[in-house]
Design an enzyme around this catalytic site. Structure first.
Site, mmCIF file in Angstrom:
data_model
loop_
_atom_site.group_PDB
_atom_site.id
_atom_site.type_symbol
_atom_site.label_atom_id
_atom_site.label_comp_id
_atom_site.label_asym_id
_atom_site.label_seq_id
_atom_site.Cartn_x
_atom_site.Cartn_y
_atom_site.Cartn_z
ATOM 1 N N GLU A 166 58.811 20.954 69.518
ATOM 2 C CA GLU A 166 60.015 20.716 68.722
ATOM 3 C C GLU A 166 61.307 20.564 69.537
ATOM 4 O O GLU A 166 62.206 21.426 69.504
ATOM 5 C CB GLU A 166 60.159 21.812 67.657
ATOM 6 C CG GLU A 166 58.915 21.866 66.790
ATOM 7 C CD GLU A 166 59.085 22.681 65.545
ATOM 8 O OE1 GLU A 166 59.983 23.519 65.492
ATOM 9 O OE2 GLU A 166 58.313 22.465 64.596
ATOM 10 N N GLU A 355 51.275 21.769 63.449
ATOM 11 C CA GLU A 355 51.717 22.894 62.613
ATOM 12 C C GLU A 355 51.864 22.454 61.160
ATOM 13 O O GLU A 355 52.449 21.395 60.901
ATOM 14 C CB GLU A 355 53.077 23.459 63.060
ATOM 15 C CG GLU A 355 53.039 24.278 64.302
ATOM 16 C CD GLU A 355 54.397 24.817 64.694
ATOM 17 O OE1 GLU A 355 55.242 25.074 63.808
ATOM 18 O OE2 GLU A 355 54.645 24.947 65.907
HETATM 19 O O1 LIG Z 1 59.098 28.603 60.865
HETATM 20 C C1 LIG Z 1 57.712 28.537 60.993
HETATM 21 C C2 LIG Z 1 57.354 27.862 62.305
HETATM 22 C C3 LIG Z 1 57.750 28.682 63.539
HETATM 23 O O2 LIG Z 1 57.228 29.988 63.460
HETATM 24 C C4 LIG Z 1 57.214 27.940 64.781
HETATM 25 O O3 LIG Z 1 57.401 28.683 65.974
HETATM 26 C C5 LIG Z 1 57.952 26.617 64.936
HETATM 27 O O4 LIG Z 1 57.253 25.723 65.787
HETATM 28 C C6 LIG Z 1 58.255 25.990 63.595
HETATM 29 N N1 LIG Z 1 58.884 24.836 63.378
HETATM 30 C C7 LIG Z 1 59.110 24.709 62.059
HETATM 31 C C8 LIG Z 1 59.868 23.599 61.432
HETATM 32 C C9 LIG Z 1 61.288 23.515 62.086
HETATM 33 C C10 LIG Z 1 61.989 24.818 61.998
HETATM 34 C C11 LIG Z 1 61.901 25.721 63.055
HETATM 35 C C12 LIG Z 1 62.561 26.948 62.987
HETATM 36 C C13 LIG Z 1 63.325 27.264 61.886
HETATM 37 C C14 LIG Z 1 63.410 26.368 60.820
HETATM 38 C C15 LIG Z 1 62.719 25.143 60.879
HETATM 39 C C16 LIG Z 1 58.572 25.795 61.440
HETATM 40 N N2 LIG Z 1 58.030 26.567 62.411
#
Ligand SMILES: OC[C@@H]1[C@@H](O)[C@H](O)[C@@H](O)c2[nH]c(CCc3ccccc3)c[n+]21
Length: 450
Positions: A166, A355
């Protein structure tokens, strides 16, 4: 009810990340990361939570690999803590850190699970941040050296590599919005970070090829889909800027050797541009083997040049659909549209969903069961869209659910749970949720009915 099938060799998996599960933040020679610094700073993370212990996975390799084996996954996506193997970011190697990842990788391979390694999932060595971090070009070569160390150390054992998780989060969430480590709020810095990480990505891919490492390498942007509020040019362009911000801004330089013109012009209108040095774009455009798609939610956007539209003059309007417990709207169709858009724009490359998952904070019930039916429903809705994409000829090769277990959810701390396995953070006892058993069934059959 219909049957939703997947190809015979579909790579079913789950994903985690080092800072979110390992703990042992100051053990066996591990150096500090920017997330240790950030989480230890009062006010940055809910409830003052941090990753000092997390799920204690550093000490529980056998237990966690057993969970993966029981689940029946073909691949396990994990990330390496750069400061655990290179405490100062470069130079002296911490052998105990490498030994931990050897224990993990050897246990995975011994159980027929393919390791899928993310080199960088946000935990930059603090020592490098002290020299400017991703805002400094010096970090580019530090990353390339770290990547080369890992390629050589795990050559032949790890065959699936992701450079960055990301990039948008590394650049904009962390250095423009200030929500993640290191917590800056500087748009030019975020654009600089984006560029430097892209050059670092290109250098790592170049070394991967030059070293003749067997396997494949890619990158995993977080790409949010955006639905236009009205079918007008203004609203459609407001949507283009939203996924251009987190997707095209990174994938266009890699696939086409140039930043997307519409985004470059947007930033230049605001007085910003990437710090391109001669030769950078040629380094960035090294061919990659796949794109990792991290998908959770979509937004409905409309043009709004005012405050509500923010830097992109694109205002989110509610889709009017159900939300998960972290407040993200559930829009499975957006996964299909995103896969379609990515396949059409970049020449139908190999894709993995690296993911996809849902935050539901269901707790332990009597009898030690966790009835997270909403997570099962979320996963089923999104897997239907994944199966639909494959039927439409999109080269989707695998799906890694986020996440194997509840873990440290960044600025939200431990209050937001994404796991198929519940973690009691007082005892660290792992408990399989209903969704774990449901996903186990899907993997074993390679189809499901819904
Ligand atoms: O938020 C759930 C997961 C994280 O725990 C992962 O480490 C991360 O790769 C991830 N990306 C996203 C979508 C983008 C995002 C990241 C963090 C906070 C909000 C949105 C959601 N998540």
């Amino acid at each position: 009810m219909s049957i939703h099938k997947f190809p015979q060799d579909f790579k079913w998996g789950v994903a985690t990340a080092s800072y979110q599960i390992e703990g042992a933040y100051n053990e066996d020679g591990r150096g500090m990361s920017i997330w240790d610094t950030f989480a230890h700073t009062p006010g940055k993370v809910k409830n003052g939570d941090n990753g000092n212990v997390a799920c204690d996975s550093y000490h529980r390799v056998e237990e966690d690999v057993q969970l993966l084996k029981d689940l029946g996954v073909k691949v396990y996506r994990f990330s390496v803590s750069w400061p655990r193997v290179l405490p100062s970011g470069r130079g002296e190697v911490n052998q105990a850190g490498l030994d931990y990842y050897h224990r993990l990788v050897d246990a995975l391979v011994a159980n027929g699970i393919e390791p899928f390694c993310t080199l960088y999932h946000w935990d930059l060595p603090q020592a490098l941040q002290d020299e400017g971090g991703w805002g400094s070009r010096g970090t580019i070569d530090a990353f390339a050296e770290y990547a080369e160390l890992m390629f050589n150390e795990f050559k032949g054992k790890i065959k699936h590599w992701i450079t960055f998780n990301e990039p948008w989060c590394m650049a904009f969430l962390s250095n423009y919005l200030g929500v993640h480590a290191p917590g800056n709020k500087d748009l030019q810095l975020a654009i600089d970070v984006s560029h430097h990480l892209l050059v670092a990505h290109g250098k790592a891919v170049k070394r991967f090829r030059e070293l003749g490492i067997p396997g494949e390498i890619g990158i995993a942007p977080n790409t949010a889909w955006a639905v236009p509020y009205r079918n007008t040019e203004e609203d459609i362009e407001a949507c283009l800027r939203i996924y251009g911000w987190s997707g095209d801004w990174y994938l266009d330089p890699i696939y086409f050797g140039e930043y997307p013109k519409f985004m470059l012009e947007w930033y230049e209108k605001l007085g910003y541009k990437p710090p391109v040095v001669a030769g950078d774009m040629d380094i960035i455009r090294q061919p990659i083997d796949f794109i990792g798609i991290n998908y959770y939610t979509s937004s409905m956007n409309r043009y709004n040049p005012g405050e509500a539209g923010g830097m992109l003059s694109s205002e989110a309007v509610s889709l009017g659909v159900a939300k998960t417990d972290i407040g993200w709207e559930i829009y499975a169709e957006g996964l299909y549209q995103l896969l379609r858009y990515t396949a059409d724009k970049y020449g139908n490359p190999n894709l993995y969903i690296t993911e996809n998952g849902a935050c539901y904070n269901d707790g332990l019930e009597q009898g030690g069961r966790i009835h997270d039916q909403r997570r099962i429903d979320y996963l089923a809705m999104h897997l239907i869209q994944a199966s639909r994409a494959i039927e439409d000829g999109i080269n989707l090769k695998g799906y890694m659910e986020w996440s194997l277990m509840d873990n440290f959810e960044w600025a939200e701390g431990y209050g937001m749970r994404f796991g198929l396995v519940h973690v009691d953070y007082d005892t660290l006892v792992r408990t399989k949720k209903d969704s774990y058993y449901w996903y186990k069934g899907v993997i074993s059959r390679n189809w499901f009915e819904r």
